[in-house]
Design a protein around this motif. Sequence first.
Motif, PDB file in Angstrom:
ATOM      1  N   GLY A 386       0.886  -1.403  -0.006  1.00 41.28           N
ATOM      2  CA  GLY A 386      -0.096   0.020  -0.023  1.00 41.28           C
ATOM      3  C   GLY A 386       0.603   1.408  -0.033  1.00 41.28           C
ATOM      4  N   LYS A 387       2.063   1.204  -0.042  1.00 39.45           N
ATOM      5  CA  LYS A 387       3.049   2.305   0.162  1.00 39.45           C
ATOM      6  C   LYS A 387       3.053   2.933  -1.389  1.00 39.45           C
ATOM      7  CE  LYS A 387       4.261   1.975   4.416  1.00 39.45           C
ATOM      8  NZ  LYS A 387       3.631   3.094   5.543  1.00 39.45           N
ATOM      9  N   LYS A 388       3.117   4.350  -1.448  1.00 35.37           N
ATOM     10  CA  LYS A 388       3.604   5.210  -2.592  1.00 35.37           C
ATOM     11  C   LYS A 388       4.952   5.959  -2.330  1.00 35.37           C
ATOM     12  CE  LYS A 388      -1.154   5.671  -4.279  1.00 35.37           C
ATOM     13  NZ  LYS A 388      -2.485   6.821  -4.532  1.00 35.37           N
ATOM     14  N   TYR A 389       5.800   5.974  -3.284  1.00 35.46           N
ATOM     15  CA  TYR A 389       7.134   6.546  -2.935  1.00 35.46           C
ATOM     16  C   TYR A 389       7.697   7.115  -4.165  1.00 35.46           C
ATOM     17  CZ  TYR A 389       8.596   1.773  -3.681  1.00 35.46           C
ATOM     18  OH  TYR A 389       8.976   0.292  -4.033  1.00 35.46           O
ATOM     19  N   LYS A 390       8.462   7.978  -4.370  1.00 35.64           N
ATOM     20  CA  LYS A 390       9.367   8.537  -5.233  1.00 35.64           C
ATOM     21  C   LYS A 390      10.591   8.203  -5.009  1.00 35.64           C
ATOM     22  CE  LYS A 390       6.301  12.329  -6.663  1.00 35.64           C
ATOM     23  NZ  LYS A 390       6.105  13.889  -6.996  1.00 35.64           N
ATOM     24  N   LEU A 391      11.553   7.949  -5.989  1.00 37.79           N
ATOM     25  CA  LEU A 391      13.038   7.586  -5.816  1.00 37.79           C
ATOM     26  C   LEU A 391      13.830   8.218  -7.144  1.00 37.79           C
ATOM     27  CD1 LEU A 391      13.624   5.045  -8.004  1.00 37.79           C
ATOM     28  CD2 LEU A 391      12.286   3.687  -6.406  1.00 37.79           C
ATOM     29  N   THR A 392      15.143   8.240  -7.007  1.00 39.74           N
ATOM     30  CA  THR A 392      15.890   8.432  -8.186  1.00 39.74           C
ATOM     31  C   THR A 392      16.948   7.356  -7.921  1.00 39.74           C
ATOM     32  OG1 THR A 392      17.469   9.765  -6.615  1.00 39.74           O
ATOM     33  CG2 THR A 392      15.512  10.779  -7.929  1.00 39.74           C
ATOM     34  N   ALA A 393      17.510   6.954  -9.237  1.00 40.26           N
ATOM     35  CA  ALA A 393      18.425   6.059  -9.218  1.00 40.26           C
ATOM     36  C   ALA A 393      19.542   6.275 -10.524  1.00 40.26           C
ATOM     37  CB  ALA A 393      17.935   4.760  -9.704  1.00 40.26           C
ATOM     38  N   TYR A 394      20.924   5.861 -10.222  1.00 40.30           N
ATOM     39  CA  TYR A 394      21.812   5.972 -11.064  1.00 40.30           C
ATOM     40  C   TYR A 394      21.632   5.191 -12.364  1.00 40.30           C
ATOM     41  CZ  TYR A 394      24.324   8.323  -7.357  1.00 40.30           C
ATOM     42  OH  TYR A 394      24.870   9.177  -6.169  1.00 40.30           O
ATOM     43  N   ASP A 395      21.802   5.792 -13.471  1.00 41.42           N
ATOM     44  CA  ASP A 395      21.500   4.965 -14.676  1.00 41.42           C
ATOM     45  C   ASP A 395      22.944   4.435 -15.512  1.00 41.42           C
ATOM     46  OD1 ASP A 395      20.717   3.662 -16.911  1.00 41.42           O
ATOM     47  OD2 ASP A 395      19.915   5.499 -17.971  1.00 41.42           O
ATOM     48  N   ILE A 396      23.678   3.760 -14.553  1.00 43.28           N
ATOM     49  CA  ILE A 396      24.971   3.427 -14.787  1.00 43.28           C
ATOM     50  C   ILE A 396      24.777   2.187 -16.050  1.00 43.28           C
ATOM     51  CG2 ILE A 396      27.051   2.371 -14.086  1.00 43.28           C
ATOM     52  CD1 ILE A 396      26.634   3.366 -11.579  1.00 43.28           C
ATOM     53  N   GLU A 397      25.463   2.579 -17.174  1.00 35.99           N
ATOM     54  CA  GLU A 397      25.506   1.586 -18.250  1.00 35.99           C
ATOM     55  C   GLU A 397      26.952   1.549 -18.693  1.00 35.99           C
ATOM     56  OE1 GLU A 397      22.840   1.972 -21.330  1.00 35.99           O
ATOM     57  OE2 GLU A 397      20.874   1.880 -20.090  1.00 35.99           O
TER      58      GLU A 397
END
Length: 790
Positions: A386-397
């Motif tokens: 039931g949780k809602k959250y925002k996030l940021t992640a590294y796009d390491i390629e």
Amino acid sequence: MTGHARISIAAWGATALGSLVLTPVFSGPFLFVSVFLCALITGVGVLLQNLRIPRIVVPIVQLLVLVELLSLFFLHSTMKFGLFPWKATALEFNAQMADAMDSINRFSAPLPQDPHLTLFAVTVIAVTGFLIHVIAVQLRQAAWSGLLLLIMYTVPAATVHGGLPWLLFIPPAIGYIVLLSAEGRSRLSRWGRRISGVSHLDAAEPVEASALGQAGRRIGLTVVAIAALLPALLPSLPEGVIGNGLAGGSSGTGIGASISSTNPMLDMGRNLKRGENVVALTYKGGPSGGSYLRLTALDLFDGNTWQIAPRGQENRVTGDLTPPPGFNGDLSKVPLTTMDINVTRDLRSQLVPVPYPLHSISLKKDWNYDANALDVMSGNGGIVAGKKYKLTAYDIEPTPDQLHDSITTAAPDKYTMVVPERTPESIKQLAYRVTADAKDNKFEAAVLLQDWFRTGGGFTYSTQNVKGSGMAALEDFLLTSKSGYCEQFATGMALMARILGIPARVGIGFLPGTAGKDGVYTVRMHDMHAWPELYFQGTGWVRFEPTPSARVSTTPGWTVPADETTTPTTPTTTTEPTTPGAKQTAPIDKPRHDPNLSDQSGGTATGTGNWFSNGGGQAIAGGLGVLLLICIPWLVRTLTRRRRYLRPPGRAGAEGLWAEIRDTARDLDLDWSEISTPRQSGQWLVSQLPAETHPAARRLARGIEALRYAGDSNLELDLRDDAAAVRQALWAQAPARRRWRARLLPPSWRWYLSRGTTEASDLLDEFDLLLARLRSVLLPKRSTAGSHRG
């Protein structure tokens, strides 16, 4: 035979019959070994009691014998001087019990024929038999031993999917009844002479059938019948109706999935093989084509299970997380992607699904993260449902060249390079043979392993009859069966990478899911997945994909050399917002339809199909079933009547026609007398029928009387026409209400049920007499001359 010996043997028989419930769970000779050990323990108890050993000493000696026998059979190499159980025996026993419990929790029945599982099964049965003997013989409380027989049901109840076959309830019930009968007979014998009874069938017999035995057999038959028929008649409760692990409700129609931090690999396997395919979460944003969402990384492998390694003090989520371990580039130049994730109430997990490597997350209170794994976990035992959250992640390629030139000088921790000591030499040789063309380059070796699992090794993807990821199961998967699902592929590649000197762990999480409108991705429970993560200095932990294309269509872009890549298709234009600096990438690793999973469309889909497929067919089938049930009495009477009229003339045919007139009278609620003679019944029929039918009624009654009592009667007498005329007249004379009741619910049908009960009782009487005759032949009465002394 003495009373304690009789109860001891009955206790052994009850244990042997009760152990049959474990046959759907375990394989191999466990049942024969268990019955043999229980017989030896029972024999020791009988011998000691015959020697008048104090009662408290008997179970102690039996327990010592049990420990000695289990050690000799299964742990002989750990015994001191090869004869005495020692500290090493106890430690090895404890280790094998732990392995067995893990296998029971991890694998589906039937379990493989592993030594530790055989030891577990034999121990459970032998200890149960010992305790039943103590309770029934030493404490003289046989009735309470039924609880121990019930305990053995807990193992198959937790392992066998779909429940036990109902026929397996009969042997333990019979064993329990035999034990109670033996205990009751022994207790009664202490009060004096046994009571005997004589059935109405044995008045001329020289033997007696015990009245108590008759009553006991009737009660026993009733109990066995209830135990056998009730499970078949009652509807089954769905899995998880009692509870499903973690707290948390579900708003959907399915039972959802429970994922704990204790053994997420086990939870994933259960959800893939047994769980419903309900929606786990939805998300928006991230790289074009979707993103893997990881729950955690399993870095500890002890040769049996992959688990989360012991962690120190975890960090509280308050802002940005620590940098990705092993990455030595400039993080300020690495693109960031943002995602909005909405977890449904069906995903009851202590671990939070996030992409790797995570930069920040909006969950703050009561949520922690690990600096090495960068996974987010509840700090107070709560769940993410039931949780809602925002996030940021590294796009390491990373590029293939960067990984090719990477040199790992040391392991990033003390777990991810460990190869268990009991790793078979065959697996080590296989790892070196598959990667022989890598020329000692770790990245090239990793790519060769990935390609071997996906295409070159002859593997197939299947969730059926998988034995797990323990060492024995991995050896079977890599060298023999070559059939499994993502757990086997991920753990197999991770172990082989460690053998080659590459730090490796196993990631657990979700595939990217399915794209929908407005850039929203839907991830379902059957999108759960496992993959290996390998460590390369300078880049950090890098995901690989050994699972075949039947499950995951493509591999990560960095594992494909530049000259083999195809020109990516132009992505579809969307209004999806992107983070500044984010880049468009080709769609990744979309899951294909898995034929081994029961449902790919989810349990909450609506608006599909027609009225028949959406419940109409089930309603029709249910209505037809109720109608058939209602028509059973009518059907029985109709078939019985037809059979009677089809019989040829003669004594049997005439009796059948007379019985049909009797049943017709009962169905029409007429006062038919069971004790009247045929002549009296004929006179009664004449009084009930119109004048034109009187001759037929008289001929029918006199014909039956002659066939029964006259020695020179006509055996070819045909009474079918007379019986049909009498029946039709009786039917015409009855009111319409009685005729309809006679059709739908004829009373004569209930009479046949009552008669069947009487005949069953007569059959039991015959069985009692048969046993009495056998007893009189095999066990002739002892001389009672002493009782006739003056």
